[in-house]
Structures are given as C-alpha cells and as structure tokens.
Design a protein around this motif. Structure first.
Motif, PDB file in Angstrom:
ATOM      1  N   LEU A  70       3.242 -69.933  83.942  1.00  0.00           N
ATOM      2  CA  LEU A  70       4.708 -69.819  84.817  1.00  0.00           C
ATOM      3  C   LEU A  70       5.200 -68.365  84.543  1.00  0.00           C
ATOM      4  N   GLU A  71       5.378 -67.754  85.977  1.00  0.00           N
ATOM      5  CA  GLU A  71       5.844 -66.373  86.001  1.00  0.00           C
ATOM      6  C   GLU A  71       6.915 -66.298  86.894  1.00  0.00           C
ATOM      7  N   ARG A  72       7.895 -65.447  86.803  1.00  0.00           N
ATOM      8  CA  ARG A  72       9.108 -65.252  87.617  1.00  0.00           C
ATOM      9  C   ARG A  72       8.705 -64.883  88.993  1.00  0.00           C
ATOM     10  N   LYS A  73       7.693 -63.936  88.904  1.00  0.00           N
ATOM     11  CA  LYS A  73       7.279 -63.231  90.101  1.00  0.00           C
ATOM     12  C   LYS A  73       5.794 -62.634  89.916  1.00  0.00           C
ATOM     13  N   VAL A  74       5.035 -62.217  90.803  1.00  0.00           N
ATOM     14  CA  VAL A  74       3.827 -61.628  90.541  1.00  0.00           C
ATOM     15  C   VAL A  74       3.908 -60.362  89.846  1.00  0.00           C
TER      16      VAL A  74
ATOM     17  N   PHE B  61       4.912 -60.756  83.168  1.00  0.00           N
ATOM     18  CA  PHE B  61       4.334 -61.463  81.860  1.00  0.00           C
ATOM     19  C   PHE B  61       4.622 -62.864  82.012  1.00  0.00           C
ATOM     20  N   ALA B  62       3.973 -63.697  81.322  1.00  0.00           N
ATOM     21  CA  ALA B  62       4.105 -65.309  81.397  1.00  0.00           C
ATOM     22  C   ALA B  62       5.383 -65.700  80.814  1.00  0.00           C
ATOM     23  N   THR B  63       6.306 -66.344  81.579  1.00  0.00           N
ATOM     24  CA  THR B  63       7.593 -66.925  80.651  1.00  0.00           C
ATOM     25  C   THR B  63       6.721 -67.860  79.791  1.00  0.00           C
ATOM     26  N   VAL B  64       5.938 -68.819  80.057  1.00  0.00           N
ATOM     27  CA  VAL B  64       5.052 -69.516  78.935  1.00  0.00           C
ATOM     28  C   VAL B  64       3.470 -69.642  79.689  1.00  0.00           C
TER      29      VAL B  64
END
Lengths: 176, 290
Positions: B186-190, B193-196
């Motif tokens: 899960l990432e906020r945008k390309v 880093f991973a949120t998780v």
C-alpha cells in the motif's frame, strides 16, 4: 579536498572530457559544466523526475547520479532529442496536443516517453501512464501528456509504414 | 543539495572492491545503484569519505536458476527483474515486488543487493525474501559466507554484514510444485515507501491444504518482520476464507507499526490484515495453477 577525476561522457553523441569533483551530480555537470539547461532541477530529492536524462538509453534521475558514474557512458538530454533541426514526434505531439502548460516537467516527460516508445512502440494508455509514473506534472496536465505520447506513437508508426512502403516501391521499380 | 566531498574509486573486480573496502574501513561505502545512498548523502544522513563504485563489476549482475536455487546477483537492477522472462513466468512474487519499488527511473539504477544491504525496514525486497526463505551471500576478505535473510536484518539500517563484506547475491530455493507467492504494497503514490506491505509464499497439497506458508511484513517494525504465528496457524489447514481471515489477524498481531505521516498505527494494522488476506488469496491462486 577530494581528488578530482577526469570523466569522458558522450553527451547527445558528442564526447565531453572534463575534470570533476566526485561529488558533482550529473545534473550539475549537464547544466553548469556543459551549459545544457534544458534538464531542470525540481525537487532535488529523486521524487519529481524533471531532471530525467537517458543514461545508455535508460531514463535516470540525474540529481541522483554522480557525474563520475557516467564516465565511459552515453547520455541523452532534451537538447539531443530533435534531429537535424526537425522536432521529434514526441516534441511535436506535446505541441499539437497541448502536452505542456508551464513546461517545467516537459523535458523529463519527453525523455521518459522516449525510452518507453523505444521499448514499446505501441503502448496502451495504462502503459503510458506507467511509463511516466516517475515524472510529476504540478500543472496536473497528465491527460494531454498521455495524448501527446499517443500522438507520437501513431506518428512514428505512420512514418515507419511510409518508409516501408517507399522501400517496397523501390524494390518494385528495381524489379521492373 | 550538494553531497559532502568524498574520494571515489571504480574497481573492476570483486576482489579489488573487497580490498578497497578493507583498506578504507568504516569511512568507505559501497556505491551500487545509489538510489538510497545518494539522497542520504545529500541530506547529510550519510557522510562516507570514500565511495567504492561496484557498477563496473559485470559478473555481479545475473538472474539464473542453478543447482535448485534462483540466484540473483547483487548488482541486478530492479528493471532487470521486471523484464526477466524467468521472473515473469516463474516468480510473480518477485515481479510484484520489483515493479512497485519507487518509480521507473529509480528502478533502472536501484539494485537488489542495495535494497537488502541498506537495511531499511521500509524497503520491499526484504519481506519478499523472508517469504521466499532466501539467503544472501556476503563476500569479504576471508571469502564468502551465506546468511539466511531471517537472520540478516538486525535493526533500522543495520544488517549482519560485517565491515569489509559486500553482498554479492541473494538466492532462494526454487519453489516446488503447487507453490505460489504474492506481494502487496500500500503506497500513497508512486515512488513512496510502503505504508505497509505483505509478502506471502504458500505450498499446497493436492487437496488445497496448506503444507507451508511464510508471511513477511514491510515497514511495520525496526526490521522486516516474519509473522510466525500466522505461518504456524496455516500449516495443515485449507486456504479458505475463514482461515485466511484468522491468519490475517495473527499477522497484524506480529506487526509493530508506529503512527507517522503515512497514517496512525491502528490504520496500518487494519491494512496489514487486509493486505495479508489479499496476498494469501493470490498466493493460493498462483499455487493452484502452478
């Protein structure tokens, strides 16, 4: 004081030999040493992609590469995209489809799209968006940027077909 | 931002690189893809006095199956993984992982070895390599040694690599029949880093019962984490919705996220649960069709 290094880098087909400090970033080499200011500096933190250049044909962020790393390699900047005074189909596409507003992201966008079309001459819309996913447009003009790349892909396709049919005609006339 | 000054060398062979690393000791760093190191130097989070650029050592860049292992050279670029026919056809979990790392430009330079040796719990390969039960090969002045990935990550930016050692390869056993894996990030945008992130690898028997499951978690602790209780729970159980849900709850119990700009800890736990479900489901589908 760090020991300087002599680098030989082929920039847009022209060999350049210069002595540089190892910490000199490729983007500063391009802009400040060579005076090629078409490559922009945006975030300076490897996020925005405006400093994108092609290193041996692959798009990289020149703010996150040292000039010494490019020693012995070739780079292409936006200045090396037009050939013989003719705009590249991508440049034409950006003009025709209004693919730029402020224009700051355009050199990086064009170089990412350039590498994409080299690898995949018939990209889907999704593949185009994927291909430019490392380039940010703060005007958020992505729709027209995608159209500009599609324009270029179609244009390159048409040109190569015309080229092929001209060749066929030559073969026919030679045979005749 | 201009990085602090450093001296630079570009060895042509691995033994030359190891010798330089020994000569310059703690003040030297290996420059691989540079996509983490250079930003850190610009921000003065790293100040090596000496950079040893290993990019000319061509025989550190390969992807091959050999002797029952998939072997990936340390200098292999993420983009090499994305375009590898072997990876695309047989190791979709590695393709899942490589294709969500940063963005296309970064993936053209970033290396698998660097991604692991950097020891950043937010990086994506570590969880996947945990799930694949990989080991890394470290070469130093006294030769090569193998370190299981599950013992490799010691803390934030800290790994089991000794001073003077270079990570030259990551290798993993070629998965058997009815095995499959998946990585979800899960990432906020390309480029973020991973949120998780969650990596899973499962092996099923003929009836669809889980013989083995391994679950690795990204960016919810000081190191990539292995969700051991979820793995134990799944062993011998059908990979059905109910068991997957229970395993996802157990995976979340193993996570130790902190609240930050990417979201509060509770949200991250909920996302670990959700991504574990998705990753196990996809891994099961891939195992069924392998």
């Amino acid at each position: 004081m760090a020991i300087k290094k002599i680098v030989r880098i082929k920039v847009n087909g022209r060999e350049q030999e210069t002595e540089v400090e190892p910490r000199l970033l490729l983007v500063h080499f391009i802009r400040d040493v060579l005076g090629l200011t078409g490559t922009h500096v945006g975030c300076d933190t490897s996020n925005c992609g405006v400093c994108t250049v092609l290193l041996d044909g692959h798009p990289v962020k020149s703010c996150t590469v040292f000039a010494v790393q490019a020693d012995g390699h070739g780079i292409r900047t936006i200045e090396g995209v037009a050939q013989d005074g003719q705009l590249h189909p991508l440049q034409e596409g950006f003009r025709e489809e209004h693919g730029l507003q402020c224009g700051f992201c355009t050199p990086g966008m064009i170089l990412s799209a350039y590498a994409l079309l080299e690898k995949n001459p018939h990209p889907s819309e999704e593949q185009i968006r994927w291909g430019i996913s490392g380039n940010l447009c703060r005007c958020t003009g992505y729709q027209n940027i995608v159209k500009a790349v599609q324009y270029a892909a179609a244009r390159i396709d048409r040109e190569s077909q015309e080229h092929d049919s001209n060749k066929d005609q030559t073969l026919v006339s030679n045979a005749g | 931002m201009i990085p602090p000054a450093f001296d630079y060398s570009r060895p042509q062979t691995l033994s030359e690189a190891v010798a330089l690393l020994q000569q310059y000791g703690d003040t030297a760093k290996i420059l691989s893809g540079g996509q983490s190191l250079i930003p850190m130097m610009k921000m003065r989070l790293a100040r090596p006095e000496y950079l040893i650029d290993i990019n000319q050592i061509a025989d550190l860049r390969y992807i091959k199956e050999d002797n029952g292992y998939l072997k990936i050279g340390g200098l292999t670029r993420e983009a090499d993984l994305e375009s590898s026919e072997l990876i695309r056809s047989k190791y979709p979990i590695i393709l899942d992982t490589a294709s969500v790392i940063a963005d296309p430009q970064v993936r053209n330079l970033a290396t698998v070895g660097g991604n692991l040796a950097h020891g950043d719990p937010a990086n994506d390969h570590p969880a996947t390599m945990l799930a694949l039960e990989a080991e890394v090969i470290a070469v130093g002045p006294h030769g090569a040694r193998s370190i299981p990935v599950k013992e490799f990550f010691l803390g934030v930016f800290t790994t089991a690599l000794e001073h003077g050692e270079i990570l030259t390869e990551v290798r993993l056993p070629v998965p058997g029949e009815r095995s499959g894996g998946a990585y979800f990030k899960l990432e906020r945008k390309v480029g973020d880093f991973a949120t998780v992130g969650v990596a899973t690898q499962v092996t099923l028997d003929g009836e669809g019962v889980c013989r083995r499951a391994v679950v690795g978690l990204t960016n919810v602790g000081a190191t990539p984490l292995k969700a051991g209780s979820a793995e134990e729970f799944l062993r011998g159980k059908a990979l059905d919705e109910e068991n997957i849900k229970r395993a996802a709850d157990l995976a979340a119990e193993a996570a130790e996220p902190s609240s930050d700009l990417r979201g509060p800890a509770d949200y991250k736990l909920a996302m670990i649960r959700e991504l574990t479900k998705r990753a196990l489901t996809r891994a099961g589908e891939r195992a069924g069709s392998s």
